[in-house]
Enzyme design. Sequence first.
Site, PDB file in Angstrom:
ATOM      1  N   ASP A 124       0.835  -1.208   0.000  1.00  0.00           N
ATOM      2  CA  ASP A 124       0.000   0.000   0.000  1.00  0.00           C
ATOM      3  C   ASP A 124       0.862   1.247   0.000  1.00  0.00           C
ATOM      4  O   ASP A 124       0.474   2.296   0.505  1.00  0.00           O
ATOM      5  CB  ASP A 124      -0.922  -0.008   1.236  1.00  0.00           C
ATOM      6  CG  ASP A 124      -2.018   1.045   1.129  1.00  0.00           C
ATOM      7  OD1 ASP A 124      -2.545   1.467   2.197  1.00  0.00           O
ATOM      8  OD2 ASP A 124      -2.332   1.461   0.001  1.00  0.00           O
TER       9      ASP A 124
ATOM     10  N   LYS B 225       2.976   3.377  -5.651  1.00  0.00           N
ATOM     11  CA  LYS B 225       2.407   2.407  -6.582  1.00  0.00           C
ATOM     12  C   LYS B 225       3.455   1.907  -7.574  1.00  0.00           C
ATOM     13  O   LYS B 225       3.395   0.770  -8.021  1.00  0.00           O
ATOM     14  CB  LYS B 225       1.201   3.017  -7.298  1.00  0.00           C
ATOM     15  CG  LYS B 225       0.172   3.611  -6.311  1.00  0.00           C
ATOM     16  CD  LYS B 225      -0.129   2.695  -5.122  1.00  0.00           C
ATOM     17  CE  LYS B 225      -0.739   3.450  -3.943  1.00  0.00           C
ATOM     18  NZ  LYS B 225      -0.709   2.656  -2.683  1.00  0.00           N
TER      19      LYS B 225
ATOM     20  N   ASP C  94      -3.210  -2.993  -2.557  1.00  0.00           N
ATOM     21  CA  ASP C  94      -4.254  -1.972  -2.607  1.00  0.00           C
ATOM     22  C   ASP C  94      -4.066  -1.121  -3.867  1.00  0.00           C
ATOM     23  O   ASP C  94      -2.967  -1.051  -4.437  1.00  0.00           O
ATOM     24  CB  ASP C  94      -4.174  -1.070  -1.366  1.00  0.00           C
ATOM     25  CG  ASP C  94      -5.388  -0.134  -1.244  1.00  0.00           C
ATOM     26  OD1 ASP C  94      -5.253   0.921  -0.625  1.00  0.00           O
ATOM     27  OD2 ASP C  94      -6.463  -0.474  -1.795  1.00  0.00           O
ATOM     28  N   ASN C  95      -5.132  -0.468  -4.324  1.00  0.00           N
ATOM     29  CA  ASN C  95      -5.071   0.566  -5.366  1.00  0.00           C
ATOM     30  C   ASN C  95      -4.639   0.083  -6.739  1.00  0.00           C
ATOM     31  O   ASN C  95      -4.004   0.833  -7.492  1.00  0.00           O
ATOM     32  CB  ASN C  95      -4.118   1.700  -4.943  1.00  0.00           C
ATOM     33  CG  ASN C  95      -4.392   2.218  -3.565  1.00  0.00           C
ATOM     34  OD1 ASN C  95      -3.540   2.134  -2.680  1.00  0.00           O
ATOM     35  ND2 ASN C  95      -5.579   2.761  -3.350  1.00  0.00           N
TER      36      ASN C  95
ATOM     37  N   GLU D 297     -11.280   4.374  -1.349  1.00  0.00           N
ATOM     38  CA  GLU D 297     -11.746   4.671   0.018  1.00  0.00           C
ATOM     39  C   GLU D 297     -12.607   5.937   0.056  1.00  0.00           C
ATOM     40  O   GLU D 297     -12.267   6.956  -0.523  1.00  0.00           O
ATOM     41  CB  GLU D 297     -10.561   4.815   0.994  1.00  0.00           C
ATOM     42  CG  GLU D 297      -9.411   5.660   0.527  1.00  0.00           C
ATOM     43  CD  GLU D 297      -8.337   4.868  -0.182  1.00  0.00           C
ATOM     44  OE1 GLU D 297      -8.649   3.830  -0.763  1.00  0.00           O
ATOM     45  OE2 GLU D 297      -7.180   5.291  -0.155  1.00  0.00           O
TER      46      GLU D 297
HETATM   47  O1  LIG Z   1       2.328   9.197  -0.345  1.00  0.00           O
HETATM   48  C1  LIG Z   1       3.486   8.890  -0.260  1.00  0.00           C
HETATM   49  C2  LIG Z   1       3.961   7.554  -0.775  1.00  0.00           C
HETATM   50  S1  LIG Z   1       3.462   6.318   0.312  1.00  0.00           S
HETATM   51  C3  LIG Z   1       1.716   6.404   0.239  1.00  0.00           C
HETATM   52  C4  LIG Z   1       1.264   5.582  -0.927  1.00  0.00           C
HETATM   53  N1  LIG Z   1      -0.193   5.530  -1.059  1.00  0.00           N
HETATM   54  C5  LIG Z   1      -0.768   6.302  -1.952  1.00  0.00           C
HETATM   55  O2  LIG Z   1      -0.119   7.098  -2.603  1.00  0.00           O
HETATM   56  C6  LIG Z   1      -2.255   6.218  -2.131  1.00  0.00           C
HETATM   57  C7  LIG Z   1      -2.894   7.200  -2.879  1.00  0.00           C
HETATM   58  C8  LIG Z   1      -4.288   7.164  -3.058  1.00  0.00           C
HETATM   59  C9  LIG Z   1      -4.950   8.215  -3.860  1.00  0.00           C
HETATM   60  C10 LIG Z   1      -4.535   9.532  -3.786  1.00  0.00           C
HETATM   61  C11 LIG Z   1      -5.168  10.507  -4.527  1.00  0.00           C
HETATM   62  C12 LIG Z   1      -6.238  10.182  -5.354  1.00  0.00           C
HETATM   63  F1  LIG Z   1      -6.868  11.139  -6.076  1.00  0.00           F
HETATM   64  C13 LIG Z   1      -6.657   8.871  -5.439  1.00  0.00           C
HETATM   65  C14 LIG Z   1      -6.017   7.889  -4.696  1.00  0.00           C
HETATM   66  C15 LIG Z   1      -5.058   6.153  -2.473  1.00  0.00           C
HETATM   67  C16 LIG Z   1      -4.411   5.165  -1.730  1.00  0.00           C
HETATM   68  O3  LIG Z   1      -5.125   4.168  -1.134  1.00  0.00           O
HETATM   69  C17 LIG Z   1      -3.019   5.187  -1.557  1.00  0.00           C
HETATM   70  O4  LIG Z   1      -2.456   4.171  -0.838  1.00  0.00           O
HETATM   71  C18 LIG Z   1       4.437   9.844   0.318  1.00  0.00           C
HETATM   72  C19 LIG Z   1       5.764   9.740   0.028  1.00  0.00           C
HETATM   73  C20 LIG Z   1       6.647  10.659   0.550  1.00  0.00           C
HETATM   74  C21 LIG Z   1       6.189  11.636   1.377  1.00  0.00           C
HETATM   75  O5  LIG Z   1       7.035  12.573   1.929  1.00  0.00           O
HETATM   76  C22 LIG Z   1       4.819  11.714   1.688  1.00  0.00           C
HETATM   77  O6  LIG Z   1       4.408  12.715   2.530  1.00  0.00           O
HETATM   78  C23 LIG Z   1       3.941  10.823   1.181  1.00  0.00           C
HETATM   79 MG   LIG Z   2      -3.920   2.563  -0.534  1.00  0.00          MG
END
Ligand SMILES: O=C(CSCCNC(=O)c1cc(-c2ccc(F)cc2)cc(O)c1O)c1ccc(O)c(O)c1
Ligand SMILES: [Mg+2]
Length: 214
Positions: A141, A144, A169-170, A199
């Site tokens: 998760d 991606k 997920d996703n 979600e």
């Molecule tokens: O976000 C990250 C990478 S890890 C999280 C990965 N998960 C996702 O990106 C993820 C995204 C979505 C999603 C988002 C926008 C939409 F319009 C639609 C869906 C849904 C999910 O269920 C997910 O798991 C990160 C990295 C470095 C950093 O400094 C930081 O602050 C954050």
């Molecule tokens: Mg997710």
Amino acid sequence: TQSTRPQRMLAAVHNNATRGDPRSVVKAIDQFCRQKEWAMNIGDEKGCILDSVVSEVNPAMVLELGTYCGYSTVRIASQLPPHAKIITLEFNPQNAAVARQIIAWAGLGEKIKLIEGSSGDWIPKLKEQFGVDTFDLVFLDHWKDRYLPDTKLMEECGLLRKGSILLADNVICPGTPEYLEYIRNSPRYKSQYFKSHLEYTRVEDGLEKSIFLG
Ligand SMILES: O=C(CSCCNC(=O)c1cc(-c2ccc(F)cc2)cc(O)c1O)c1ccc(O)c(O)c1
Ligand SMILES: [Mg+2]
């Protein structure tokens, strides 16, 4: 100074969930995300699919890639048998700090080892650093575009055994096309798609469950 969304989520848990009650923590986060602010937790709909896979696998060792605020970590850990453990990796220190407090509020600190850092760095170290043999269940998760390289890395590091389950997920939104292509066409996996929704929305998303055949 301005609070962050994970910090506001933590406040909602402190204000609305009962300390030591994981289900109330999950409920408080889902209410916060539905009524106040969307956040990228797996959520209640896909969360039920996650719950059913966890109870079916009844894993002794779980790896979660992408803790975020700990919502799925709490969901999984609350269903683990005694002595079972989950290792969860989070890249972002601010998210990790919030996750530690949400995990503590749920009373699940004993079952969960949260590691701050990148999956690419840590996957090759898990055996030597934490005495891990293989994982019974891996929940993907995180970024991606890391699902595929990290799956190959887990294979190379001998972290998967015949029958290990990967749950991703996703796979539709945001989407993991290279991962799906690989895992659905590889003779080393048997895969199944669970159609659901992103979600807290009506947008299509889903989980891909894959069994490693060795
Ligand atoms: O976000 C990250 C990478 S890890 C999280 C990965 N998960 C996702 O990106 C993820 C995204 C979505 C999603 C988002 C926008 C939409 F319009 C639609 C869906 C849904 C999910 O269920 C997910 O798991 C990160 C990295 C470095 C950093 O400094 C930081 O602050 C954050
Ligand atoms: Mg997710």
